[in-house]
Design a protein around this motif. Structure first.
Motif, PDB file in Angstrom:
ATOM      1  N   LYS A 163     -60.235  13.428  87.817  1.00  0.00           N
ATOM      2  CA  LYS A 163     -61.247  13.199  86.782  1.00  0.00           C
ATOM      3  C   LYS A 163     -61.305  11.720  86.430  1.00  0.00           C
ATOM      4  N   LYS A 164     -62.503  11.188  86.310  1.00  0.00           N
ATOM      5  CA  LYS A 164     -62.663   9.771  86.006  1.00  0.00           C
ATOM      6  C   LYS A 164     -63.552   9.507  84.793  1.00  0.00           C
ATOM      7  N   ASP A 165     -64.061  10.561  84.180  1.00  0.00           N
ATOM      8  CA  ASP A 165     -64.925  10.391  83.010  1.00  0.00           C
ATOM      9  C   ASP A 165     -64.078  10.377  81.746  1.00  0.00           C
ATOM     10  N   LEU A 166     -64.224   9.329  80.925  1.00  0.00           N
ATOM     11  CA  LEU A 166     -63.464   9.204  79.686  1.00  0.00           C
ATOM     12  C   LEU A 166     -64.408   9.280  78.484  1.00  0.00           C
ATOM     13  N   PHE A 167     -64.108  10.218  77.588  1.00  0.00           N
ATOM     14  CA  PHE A 167     -64.832  10.365  76.335  1.00  0.00           C
ATOM     15  C   PHE A 167     -63.846  10.121  75.193  1.00  0.00           C
ATOM     16  N   PRO A 199     -53.056  13.468  73.753  1.00  0.00           N
ATOM     17  CA  PRO A 199     -54.432  13.792  73.347  1.00  0.00           C
ATOM     18  C   PRO A 199     -54.954  15.110  73.887  1.00  0.00           C
ATOM     19  N   PHE A 200     -54.367  15.577  74.985  1.00  0.00           N
ATOM     20  CA  PHE A 200     -54.851  16.820  75.597  1.00  0.00           C
ATOM     21  C   PHE A 200     -53.711  17.479  76.371  1.00  0.00           C
ATOM     22  N   ALA A 201     -53.932  18.742  76.728  1.00  0.00           N
ATOM     23  CA  ALA A 201     -52.879  19.546  77.348  1.00  0.00           C
ATOM     24  C   ALA A 201     -52.905  19.366  78.864  1.00  0.00           C
ATOM     25  N   TYR A 202     -52.519  18.181  79.325  1.00  0.00           N
ATOM     26  CA  TYR A 202     -52.617  17.858  80.751  1.00  0.00           C
ATOM     27  C   TYR A 202     -51.721  18.746  81.607  1.00  0.00           C
ATOM     28  N   LYS A 203     -50.618  19.228  81.030  1.00  0.00           N
ATOM     29  CA  LYS A 203     -49.714  20.096  81.798  1.00  0.00           C
ATOM     30  C   LYS A 203     -50.388  21.415  82.155  1.00  0.00           C
ATOM     31  N   ARG A 204     -51.391  21.790  81.395  1.00  0.00           N
ATOM     32  CA  ARG A 204     -52.135  23.028  81.648  1.00  0.00           C
ATOM     33  C   ARG A 204     -53.478  22.762  82.322  1.00  0.00           C
ATOM     34  N   GLY A 205     -53.797  21.473  82.534  1.00  0.00           N
ATOM     35  CA  GLY A 205     -55.096  21.137  83.096  1.00  0.00           C
ATOM     36  C   GLY A 205     -56.237  21.340  82.117  1.00  0.00           C
ATOM     37  N   ILE A 206     -55.940  21.238  80.816  1.00  0.00           N
ATOM     38  CA  ILE A 206     -56.958  21.402  79.768  1.00  0.00           C
ATOM     39  C   ILE A 206     -57.175  20.044  79.114  1.00  0.00           C
ATOM     40  N   ARG A 245     -55.191   4.483  68.017  1.00  0.00           N
ATOM     41  CA  ARG A 245     -54.358   4.476  69.219  1.00  0.00           C
ATOM     42  C   ARG A 245     -54.680   3.243  70.057  1.00  0.00           C
ATOM     43  N   ASP A 246     -53.716   2.856  70.872  1.00  0.00           N
ATOM     44  CA  ASP A 246     -53.804   1.592  71.588  1.00  0.00           C
ATOM     45  C   ASP A 246     -54.290   1.771  73.025  1.00  0.00           C
ATOM     46  N   LEU A 247     -54.634   0.652  73.632  1.00  0.00           N
ATOM     47  CA  LEU A 247     -55.128   0.663  75.001  1.00  0.00           C
ATOM     48  C   LEU A 247     -54.077   1.199  75.973  1.00  0.00           C
ATOM     49  N   ASP A 248     -52.824   0.851  75.789  1.00  0.00           N
ATOM     50  CA  ASP A 248     -51.783   1.349  76.695  1.00  0.00           C
ATOM     51  C   ASP A 248     -51.679   2.870  76.635  1.00  0.00           C
ATOM     52  N   TYR A 249     -51.847   3.422  75.445  1.00  0.00           N
ATOM     53  CA  TYR A 249     -51.853   4.882  75.276  1.00  0.00           C
ATOM     54  C   TYR A 249     -52.984   5.499  76.088  1.00  0.00           C
ATOM     55  N   VAL A 250     -54.169   4.907  75.961  1.00  0.00           N
ATOM     56  CA  VAL A 250     -55.330   5.428  76.674  1.00  0.00           C
ATOM     57  C   VAL A 250     -55.114   5.349  78.181  1.00  0.00           C
ATOM     58  N   LYS A 251     -54.588   4.225  78.646  1.00  0.00           N
ATOM     59  CA  LYS A 251     -54.347   4.073  80.091  1.00  0.00           C
ATOM     60  C   LYS A 251     -53.371   5.127  80.606  1.00  0.00           C
ATOM     61  N   LYS A 252     -52.336   5.390  79.822  1.00  0.00           N
ATOM     62  CA  LYS A 252     -51.340   6.381  80.232  1.00  0.00           C
ATOM     63  C   LYS A 252     -51.983   7.734  80.488  1.00  0.00           C
ATOM     64  N   TYR A 253     -52.791   8.186  79.550  1.00  0.00           N
ATOM     65  CA  TYR A 253     -53.363   9.526  79.681  1.00  0.00           C
ATOM     66  C   TYR A 253     -54.605   9.523  80.576  1.00  0.00           C
ATOM     67  N   ALA A 254     -55.286   8.379  80.653  1.00  0.00           N
ATOM     68  CA  ALA A 254     -56.401   8.274  81.585  1.00  0.00           C
ATOM     69  C   ALA A 254     -55.905   8.431  83.026  1.00  0.00           C
ATOM     70  N   ASN A 255     -54.740   7.873  83.310  1.00  0.00           N
ATOM     71  CA  ASN A 255     -54.182   8.000  84.654  1.00  0.00           C
ATOM     72  C   ASN A 255     -53.762   9.431  84.962  1.00  0.00           C
ATOM     73  N   GLU A 302     -58.785  11.132  71.107  1.00  0.00           N
ATOM     74  CA  GLU A 302     -58.989  10.689  69.725  1.00  0.00           C
ATOM     75  C   GLU A 302     -58.420   9.281  69.573  1.00  0.00           C
ATOM     76  N   LEU A 303     -59.311   8.313  69.447  1.00  0.00           N
ATOM     77  CA  LEU A 303     -58.897   6.916  69.345  1.00  0.00           C
ATOM     78  C   LEU A 303     -58.660   6.490  67.910  1.00  0.00           C
ATOM     79  N   ARG A 304     -59.460   7.056  67.013  1.00  0.00           N
ATOM     80  CA  ARG A 304     -59.399   6.626  65.607  1.00  0.00           C
ATOM     81  C   ARG A 304     -59.564   7.844  64.719  1.00  0.00           C
ATOM     82  N   ARG A 305     -58.755   7.918  63.682  1.00  0.00           N
ATOM     83  CA  ARG A 305     -58.839   9.006  62.714  1.00  0.00           C
ATOM     84  C   ARG A 305     -59.051   8.403  61.334  1.00  0.00           C
ATOM     85  N   GLY A 306     -60.029   8.919  60.614  1.00  0.00           N
ATOM     86  CA  GLY A 306     -60.348   8.377  59.301  1.00  0.00           C
ATOM     87  C   GLY A 306     -61.552   7.459  59.364  1.00  0.00           C
TER      88      GLY A 306
END
Length: 405
Positions: free
Chosen positions: A204-208, A151-158, A187-197, A163-167
């Motif tokens: 960072k702890k704020d999730l949008f 969902p985002f460029a975590y390797k660059r810190g960006i 996208r699924d909850l496991d996906y979100v948890k992976k990138y949230a971590n 994006e949870l739902r498209r359409g």
């Protein structure tokens, strides 16, 4: 190979989420193909392209409605200055709807619709052959599992919202989303948890979240899947994340709140935002039907009441200037605004109708706004009841001619 490719994304405040997403895509799947750089200004981009280099330069533009004219001018200038030394590619909502116009202004390729796989495929082929495809309008290729794209460029810190739902199933005639993305993807909850971590590792702890309708996630028969939604919010909240849901860059549809009012209590329990964005668009029953909104004004009133009773500040989206809208419709809308503001302390984000390609309303003209309506809107904004880019959008639609607007 002797030459490598320098890839530049032209980022602005309005396309930054898309650029972050595409940067993450290339970092994940083509990490060794490019010297990839994000540039925030045209001057910076021009300077980078002017440097002598053994690299081949590719510039990527994501084109939206508000910066479309400006970016077309940039593309034309780059092509005049650098000719075939720079490859210009583009995608995004405006590119998907008006590809020929972009090609005419100097772009080499235009990517239509969902471009994850088509972009990767082109860049792989170009890396090996250094040749452009004969077809300049690149159609979408089937996507992999939607959970396979970061969902985002975590390797660059960006970072950007996930994006949870498209359409969107709500085929409003003025909105590009259901026509640009006809297939619903989630996208699924496991996906979100992976990138949230990964966010948490960066402190960072704020999730949008990005989804057109915040209460449509994992829906059942067009209703709120409150069991899954509560599980989703609860598990992320228990892991220490601060959740923003149902507010920018998302909103909620009135009937979902009306038909499942207990969802307001769930949101109150788990989310940090004190504001909820509610789609309405007009206070005229006639215009609601005209624009294909599947709700009534009473639905809006009930939804505002339910959310307000749980302590949320409700921000109602309103558009004025729809095709075939009449003065009486605009007064109905303004009176509806005043009613909700007085009874439920609602606030209103005001927009002026802008034609978007691929929508049923694209070829229809917006309706000019009378001075008495403008004066009333000024008054609402001065009182703090309304805000938004209404007057800026009005100027965009009609230029500087006050008589037209």
């Amino acid at each position: 190979m002797a030459k490598k490719i320098r890839f530049f994304f032209r980022r602005t405040n309005l396309n930054r989420y898309t650029i972050t997403y595409l940067t993450a895509l290339l970092d994940e799947y083509l990490p060794d193909f490019f010297e990839l750089k994000i540039v925030d200004g045209f001057g910076e981009l021009y300077k980078e392209l002017s440097l002598n280099s053994e690299f081949i330069s590719v510039v990527g533009y994501s084109l939206g409605v508000w910066e479309f004219k400006k970016h077309l001018e940039e593309i034309s200038q780059l092509k005049r200055s650098f000719k075939d030394k720079v490859i210009i590619i583009s995608g995004g909502p405006q590119a998907s709807g008006l590809p020929e116009e972009i090609l005419d202004r100097g772009a080499d390729l235009v990517f239509i619709g969902e471009a994850e796989e088509s972009l990767l495929s082109f860049l792989k082929d170009f890396y090996h052959s250094l040749e452009l495809p004969s077809e300049r309008i690149i159609k979408p290729q089937p996507l992999q599992d939607f959970n396979s794209y970061p969902p985002f460029a975590y390797k660059r810190g960006i970072f950007s919202p996930i994006e949870l739902r498209r359409g969107c199933e709500n085929k409003c005639f003025f909105c590009q989303t259901p026509y640009l993305f006809p297939q619903i993807r989630e996208r699924d909850l496991d996906y979100v948890k992976k990138y949230a971590n990964l966010l948490k590792e960066q402190g960072k702890k704020d999730l949008f979240f990005l989804l057109p309708d915040g209460l449509s996630y994992k829906q059942k028969n067009k209703g709120v899947n409150i069991t899954y939604l509560e599980k989703f919010l609860k598990e992320l909240s228990e892991e220490g994340f601060n959740l923003c849901w149902g507010y920018f860059p998302s909103e909620v549809f009135p009937t979902r709140v009306v038909n499942t009012p207990q969802v307001a209590k769930v949101l109150k329990k788990y989310v940090q935002n004190k504001k909820i964005s509610l789609g309405c668009q007009t206070g005229s029953p006639r215009i609601l039907e005209l624009i294909n909104r599947d709700h009534t004004l009473e639905d809006v009133r009930k939804a505002v009441k339910v959310l307000r009773e749980e302590g949320f500040q409700v921000i109602v989206d309103i558009i004025l200037g729809f095709p075939q809208e009449e003065l009486s419709d605009r007064w109905q809308t303004l009176n509806f605004i005043k009613d909700l503001a007085q009874n439920y302390q609602a606030k209103f984000n005001l927009h002026y109708f802008i034609r978007l390609p691929q929508t049923p309303f694209f070829k229809l003209k917006p309706t000019p706004i009378e001075e008495e309506i403008k004066d009333e809107i000024y008054s609402l904004m001065k009182k703090g009841i309304a805000f938004g880019n209404f007057f800026k959008q009005l100027k965009t639609a009609f230029g500087n001619n006050k008589n037209e607007a």
